[in-house]
Structure formats: C-alpha cells, structure tokens
Design a protein around this motif. Structure first.
Motif, PDB file in Angstrom:
ATOM      1  N   PRO A 101       0.417  -1.479   0.086  1.00 30.41           N
ATOM      2  CA  PRO A 101       0.172  -0.040   0.178  1.00 30.41           C
ATOM      3  C   PRO A 101       0.629   1.376  -0.019  1.00 30.41           C
ATOM      4  O   PRO A 101       0.214   2.364  -0.554  1.00 30.41           O
ATOM      5  N   SER A 102       1.833   1.025   0.326  1.00 29.23           N
ATOM      6  CA  SER A 102       2.463   2.224   0.555  1.00 29.23           C
ATOM      7  C   SER A 102       3.275   3.228  -1.576  1.00 29.23           C
ATOM      8  O   SER A 102       3.810   3.642  -1.352  1.00 29.23           O
ATOM      9  N   LEU A 103       3.718   1.915  -2.018  1.00 30.62           N
ATOM     10  CA  LEU A 103       3.325   1.989  -3.711  1.00 30.62           C
ATOM     11  C   LEU A 103       2.614   3.433  -3.954  1.00 30.62           C
ATOM     12  O   LEU A 103       1.548   3.340  -3.838  1.00 30.62           O
ATOM     13  N   ARG A 104       2.856   4.617  -4.836  1.00 29.10           N
ATOM     14  CA  ARG A 104       2.238   5.181  -5.037  1.00 29.10           C
ATOM     15  C   ARG A 104       1.921   4.971  -6.494  1.00 29.10           C
ATOM     16  O   ARG A 104       3.291   5.355  -7.445  1.00 29.10           O
ATOM     17  N   ILE A 105       1.363   4.186  -7.421  1.00 29.17           N
ATOM     18  CA  ILE A 105       0.708   3.823  -8.640  1.00 29.17           C
ATOM     19  C   ILE A 105      -0.280   5.474  -9.315  1.00 29.17           C
ATOM     20  O   ILE A 105      -0.967   5.878  -8.214  1.00 29.17           O
ATOM     21  N   VAL A 106       0.103   5.159 -10.498  1.00 24.12           N
ATOM     22  CA  VAL A 106      -0.582   6.036 -11.058  1.00 24.12           C
ATOM     23  C   VAL A 106      -1.007   5.893 -12.185  1.00 24.12           C
ATOM     24  O   VAL A 106      -0.326   4.921 -13.434  1.00 24.12           O
ATOM     25  N   VAL A 107      -2.307   5.647 -12.825  1.00 29.57           N
ATOM     26  CA  VAL A 107      -2.929   6.001 -14.313  1.00 29.57           C
ATOM     27  C   VAL A 107      -2.722   6.939 -15.283  1.00 29.57           C
ATOM     28  O   VAL A 107      -3.573   7.865 -14.667  1.00 29.57           O
ATOM     29  N   VAL A 108      -2.115   7.312 -15.943  1.00 25.79           N
ATOM     30  CA  VAL A 108      -2.137   8.377 -17.183  1.00 25.79           C
ATOM     31  C   VAL A 108      -2.680   8.216 -18.344  1.00 25.79           C
ATOM     32  O   VAL A 108      -2.245   6.933 -19.379  1.00 25.79           O
ATOM     33  N   SER A 109      -3.651   9.354 -18.775  1.00 25.78           N
ATOM     34  CA  SER A 109      -4.323   8.128 -20.153  1.00 25.78           C
ATOM     35  C   SER A 109      -4.381   9.910 -20.566  1.00 25.78           C
ATOM     36  O   SER A 109      -4.907  11.297 -19.821  1.00 25.78           O
ATOM     37  N   ARG A 135     -11.057   1.355  -8.269  1.00 27.87           N
ATOM     38  CA  ARG A 135     -11.399   0.353  -7.537  1.00 27.87           C
ATOM     39  C   ARG A 135      -9.590  -0.606  -7.234  1.00 27.87           C
ATOM     40  O   ARG A 135      -9.965  -1.311  -6.265  1.00 27.87           O
ATOM     41  N   HIS A 136      -9.127   0.018  -7.860  1.00 25.20           N
ATOM     42  CA  HIS A 136      -7.853  -0.935  -7.338  1.00 25.20           C
ATOM     43  C   HIS A 136      -6.834   0.864  -6.419  1.00 25.20           C
ATOM     44  O   HIS A 136      -5.462   0.131  -6.583  1.00 25.20           O
ATOM     45  N   GLY A 137      -7.634   1.421  -6.219  1.00 29.71           N
ATOM     46  CA  GLY A 137      -6.594   2.533  -5.488  1.00 29.71           C
ATOM     47  C   GLY A 137      -5.345   3.181  -6.100  1.00 29.71           C
ATOM     48  O   GLY A 137      -4.508   3.860  -4.730  1.00 29.71           O
ATOM     49  N   TYR A 138      -5.753   3.823  -7.357  1.00 29.44           N
ATOM     50  CA  TYR A 138      -4.654   4.272  -7.626  1.00 29.44           C
ATOM     51  C   TYR A 138      -4.936   6.059  -8.186  1.00 29.44           C
ATOM     52  O   TYR A 138      -5.966   6.348  -8.042  1.00 29.44           O
ATOM     53  N   ALA A 139      -4.027   7.102  -8.230  1.00 25.42           N
ATOM     54  CA  ALA A 139      -3.843   7.992  -8.753  1.00 25.42           C
ATOM     55  C   ALA A 139      -4.234   7.849 -10.107  1.00 25.42           C
ATOM     56  O   ALA A 139      -4.153   7.439 -10.941  1.00 25.42           O
ATOM     57  N   LEU A 140      -4.557   8.818 -10.508  1.00 26.68           N
ATOM     58  CA  LEU A 140      -5.915   9.491 -12.356  1.00 26.68           C
ATOM     59  C   LEU A 140      -4.509  10.822 -12.635  1.00 26.68           C
ATOM     60  O   LEU A 140      -5.386  11.482 -11.584  1.00 26.68           O
ATOM     61  N   GLU A 172       6.996  11.450  -8.217  1.00 24.37           N
ATOM     62  CA  GLU A 172       5.477  11.996  -7.535  1.00 24.37           C
ATOM     63  C   GLU A 172       5.225  10.289  -7.674  1.00 24.37           C
ATOM     64  O   GLU A 172       4.673   9.902  -6.438  1.00 24.37           O
ATOM     65  N   PHE A 173       6.199   9.716  -8.612  1.00 25.29           N
ATOM     66  CA  PHE A 173       5.094   8.130  -8.146  1.00 25.29           C
ATOM     67  C   PHE A 173       5.993   6.912  -8.187  1.00 25.29           C
ATOM     68  O   PHE A 173       7.150   7.122  -8.597  1.00 25.29           O
ATOM     69  N   ASP A 174       5.691   5.792  -7.688  1.00 22.76           N
ATOM     70  CA  ASP A 174       6.601   5.027  -7.802  1.00 22.76           C
ATOM     71  C   ASP A 174       6.441   3.891  -8.962  1.00 22.76           C
ATOM     72  O   ASP A 174       7.484   3.112  -9.825  1.00 22.76           O
ATOM     73  N   TRP A 175       5.616   3.791  -9.192  1.00 20.42           N
ATOM     74  CA  TRP A 175       4.562   3.577 -10.658  1.00 20.42           C
ATOM     75  C   TRP A 175       3.550   4.100 -11.436  1.00 20.42           C
ATOM     76  O   TRP A 175       2.698   4.518 -10.283  1.00 20.42           O
ATOM     77  N   ILE A 176       4.019   3.863 -13.084  1.00 18.71           N
ATOM     78  CA  ILE A 176       3.832   5.095 -13.719  1.00 18.71           C
ATOM     79  C   ILE A 176       2.272   3.497 -14.937  1.00 18.71           C
ATOM     80  O   ILE A 176       3.306   2.739 -15.644  1.00 18.71           O
TER      81      ILE A 176
END
Length: 177
Positions: A101-109, A135-140, A172-176
């Motif tokens: 849960p500490s991973l900062r994940i973002v969906v870029v579209s 649904r997955h707790g990601y930033a958008l 800002e994010f760990d995973w994009i």
C-alpha cells in the motif's frame, strides 16, 4: 511500413492461425503471438488515421488493408480469450492485500479529442479510467486537452511517451501505468 511489418510477422509466427482466422491453433496457444502482433498493427492503423482505416496509398504500398487485419483480430480474439479464461480458472487467487500500500501508483491517460470527434472515446474513457483507478486505489492523471505535460510541439500520438516521462522525472509516483 510498421503496419505491414506487424501483419507479416503475425503471418510468419502462426500462418495457420492467421489464415484460418484463429480456427486452427487457438486451443494450443499458437495464435496468441499472432493475435498480439495484429493488435499492434491495429494500434498503428488507429494512430495513422484516428480511426480503423489505412489510407489507400500506404495500404497499397504495404500490401495490406484494414479488411485483412480487423477480421483476423476478431477471430483470433475468440480463441485467445478462451485460452486466457481457461488459464484463469486454473490459477490460485491472489489476495487483495498482496500489493504494497505504500507504492504510489498512477494511471496516466490522454483523451485529447476535438469536441466534434466521431469516436465515443472522449465520453467513455474518463469514466473507465476513473472507475479503474478507484477500484485499485491508484491515482489518475487524465489529460483531456493539449498541451500535454512535456509534449509541447509533439503530435498527440507521441505525447503519451513525453507525458509519462514527465511524471517519471517528477518523482511523484513509484509506478506509472
């Protein structure tokens, strides 16, 4: 051309699957590579015209049309989907708490279409991306109009790479995605 290259690679990797429109080889997974290559061809077709059409001139030069690619994709998809569903039935479930849960994940579209664009994407994409991220707790980070971060002067088809690069460089994010 890229489209013709993907089409030829699909035909070389699984000629029977492509020629039979997925009726041969799909059950053994042989059509999977061909299916993915044809999907890549379709992405390039879409990028060229922002629609599922290959311009007549390039199509003649490449020796391929959307009429050869799209039906093949549709048929290969049926077999590919069956194979994936079969694999999913055999897998062990993964706990929802598996992700750190500490991973900062973002969906870029990017969905920067003119208001009068005939495709439904500007209406469908924002809701789809928002539902997925929630649904997955990601930033958008949804970009609905140009200019797009880091992509000034680039065509929209290349803007995604520049935009993702800008988010990577921001830290800002760990995973994009």
């Amino acid at each position: 051309g890229v489209v013709a290259g993907y089409y030829m690679l699909a035909r070389l990797s699984s000629p029977q699957a492509v020629e039979s429109l997925g009726r041969i080889g799909a059950d053994r997974g042989e059509a999977g590579v061909a299916y993915r290559l044809l999907q890549m061809a379709l992405i390039f077709i879409f990028t060229l015209r922002n629609g599922n059409r290959i311009p007549e001139g390039p199509g003649a030069a490449w020796g391929v049309t959307e009429h050869a690619i799209i039906p093949s994709i549709m048929q290969l998809k049926r077999g590919h989907d069956w194979l994936l569903q079969d694999r999913l039935r055999r897998r062990q479930p993964i706990s929802p708490s598996f992700r750190d849960p500490s991973l900062r994940i973002v969906v870029v579209s990017i969905c920067a279409y003119p208001a009068d664009h005939p495709l439904a994407l500007p209406k469908v994409t924002p809701l789809n991306r928002d539902a997925y991220a929630r649904r997955h707790g990601y930033a958008l980070r949804l970009h609905m109009e140009p200019p797009i971060i880091g992509a000034h002067g680039l065509g929209l088809q290349h803007a995604k790479l520049a935009t993702v690069l800008a988010y990577m460089q921001s830290g800002e994010f760990d995973w994009i995605a």
